[in-house]
Design a protein around this motif. Structure first.
Motif, PDB file in Angstrom:
ATOM      1  N   ALA A  52      -3.159  -1.007   6.267  1.00  0.00           N
ATOM      2  CA  ALA A  52      -3.793   0.149   5.988  1.00  0.00           C
ATOM      3  C   ALA A  52      -3.554   0.980   7.319  1.00  0.00           C
ATOM      4  O   ALA A  52      -3.312   2.433   6.839  1.00  0.00           O
ATOM      5  CB  ALA A  52      -4.967  -0.228   5.580  1.00  0.00           C
ATOM      6  N   VAL A  96     -10.199   0.056   3.787  1.00  0.00           N
ATOM      7  CA  VAL A  96      -9.060  -0.066   3.207  1.00  0.00           C
ATOM      8  C   VAL A  96      -9.118   0.622   1.889  1.00  0.00           C
ATOM      9  O   VAL A  96      -8.543   1.562   1.371  1.00  0.00           O
ATOM     10  CB  VAL A  96      -8.407  -1.290   2.878  1.00  0.00           C
ATOM     11  N   GLN A 143      -7.720   4.155  -0.222  1.00  0.00           N
ATOM     12  CA  GLN A 143      -7.125   4.187  -1.171  1.00  0.00           C
ATOM     13  C   GLN A 143      -7.747   5.045  -2.343  1.00  0.00           C
ATOM     14  O   GLN A 143      -6.869   5.919  -2.984  1.00  0.00           O
ATOM     15  CB  GLN A 143      -6.799   2.522  -1.745  1.00  0.00           C
ATOM     16  N   LEU A 183       0.875  -1.203   0.031  1.00  0.00           N
ATOM     17  CA  LEU A 183       0.075  -0.028  -0.212  1.00  0.00           C
ATOM     18  C   LEU A 183       0.649   1.388  -0.006  1.00  0.00           C
ATOM     19  O   LEU A 183       2.085   1.223   0.689  1.00  0.00           O
ATOM     20  CB  LEU A 183      -0.968  -0.168   1.290  1.00  0.00           C
TER      21      LEU A 183
END
Length: 380
Positions: free
Chosen positions: A138, A153, A157, A109
């Motif tokens: 996350a 999550v 994003q 990530l």
């Protein structure tokens, strides 16, 4: 702008203990042929490139050779992300020394989610690649301790990705998630811990003109036509027998509208369920397909799988129809009797399993057995 959307290769996977390396080689060849034939501007793999975080060396070499051919033989840009089966660090390592004008590869990530920007006659197209990430990762990445499920999550994003969109750009999102309303199969690993909610609402992707999804293995759109799973190129369970696997060819027009064509795969070995009497199955056409045999014989046979494999060398599973029916009944039956009346419970069970009521002699035997049990209990 033309996209070729694939996902869930699961390189290194086996089918009931049988290697799929040659099957995957054929699939990779078909993908390369599709790129050469349809000339997409972007080739997408939406996660689960490998079947496990530490794939066999042969699978890694197989994929590296495939990517090398894509780079040498085509002009397509490559966008790929890690899925829940992949090691994010392994996938991320593939981005080292790649041409950032032609490739966007995301493993771990990132809080600063910059897109790949491509241009056509209508202007810029921004492609955001959102790899799969667990909640704990996350929380650390985005500095948000409230992240507790896959939807949180994805929200983090998408929020990070939106900050980098050029003004007026059409937007393509690549993600690995279980979007609410999607059709699952036996081959997918859950994305949430036991008791957690693994689904993501489709409105998480509001503003995107096309969402290229991975994780679910059947090709289909969910929520909106432009939010789509490419599906896995191979069937990984007998619940997928007869399903047509495909990759999605997507044309994105100047207004951001999409036209989607499913390009079917042609697997070297199919997945089939054969049902019937054992003698009848032995008179079928020889086949290398993966076979599950469901025998309708009343009595069990001695080592039927050995004889079936003379005709179907990749026969993997054998059951009897009567056993499958009993399991279905046990999973669906709504018992009308109470546990305070065990004789009635037994009668209902026999009726459901055999589709006929027990005869008087059987009822007498049931009554006698229950009477003996009560006598034993009274003496304890």
């Amino acid at each position: 702008m033309r996209l070729l959307h694939t996902a869930d290769l699961h390189l290194g996977r086996q089918f009931h203990g049988i290697s799929l390396e040659d099957d995957h080689a054929a699939i990779l060849d078909q993908i390369l042929q599709a790129i050469n034939t349809h000339r997409p501007d972007v080739f997408i793999i939406a996660g689960d490139i490998f079947d496990r975080a530490s794939p066999p060396a042969t699978s890694v070499r197989q994929f590296n050779a495939f990517l090398g051919r894509v780079a040498r033989e085509t002009e397509a840009a490559v966008v790929m992300i890690a899925g829940n089966h992949d090691s994010g660090d392994r996938i991320g390592a593939m981005s080292v020394l790649t041409d950032v004008r032609r490739a966007l590869i995301r493993g771990p990530l990132l809080a600063d989610e910059t897109p790949l920007i491509l241009r056509d006659a209508a202007g810029p197209v921004a492609i955001s690649a959102l790899p799969y990430g667990y909640e704990f990762a996350a929380r650390d990445c985005f500095g948000d301790e409230s992240i507790a499920m896959p939807e949180h999550v994805i929200r983090a994003q998408v929020t990070a990705a939106r900050r980098h969109l050029p003004e007026g750009a059409r937007w393509v999102v690549v993600a690995h998630a279980f979007v609410e309303g999607g059709s699952s199969s036996e081959g997918e690993r859950p994305l949430a811990r036991v008791g957690g909610i693994e689904t993501v609402r489709h409105d998480m992707f509001d503003g995107a003109h096309y969402v290229a999804l991975g994780h679910l293995h059947l090709p289909h759109s969910v929520g909106m036509p432009h939010i789509r799973y490419a599906g896995a190129p191979l069937a990984f369970g007998f619940d997928e027998a007869g399903s047509v696997k495909s990759m999605s060819l997507v044309d994105l027009d100047e207004q951001g509208r999409v036209a989607i064509i499913a390009l079917p795969f042609a697997p070297t070995r199919g997945v089939r369920v054969l049902r019937g009497k054992f003698a009848d199955l032995l008179h079928g056409e020889p086949s290398t397909d993966f076979i599950k045999a469901v025998l309708t014989n009343d009595a069990p046979l001695i080592d039927p799988m050995k004889r079936l494999r003379e005709l179907y060398p990749n026969a993997c599973q054998l059951t009897y129809a009567r056993d499958e029916r009993a399991l279905d009944i046990m999973s669906e039956i709504k018992v009308q009797a109470t546990l305070h009346d065990p004789a009635k419970v037994i009668r209902e069970f026999l009726t459901q399993v055999r589709s006929e009521d027990p005869v008087d002699a059987e009822l007498a035997l049931i009554g006698s057995a229950l009477s003996d049990l009560r006598s034993v209990e009274a003496q304890v």
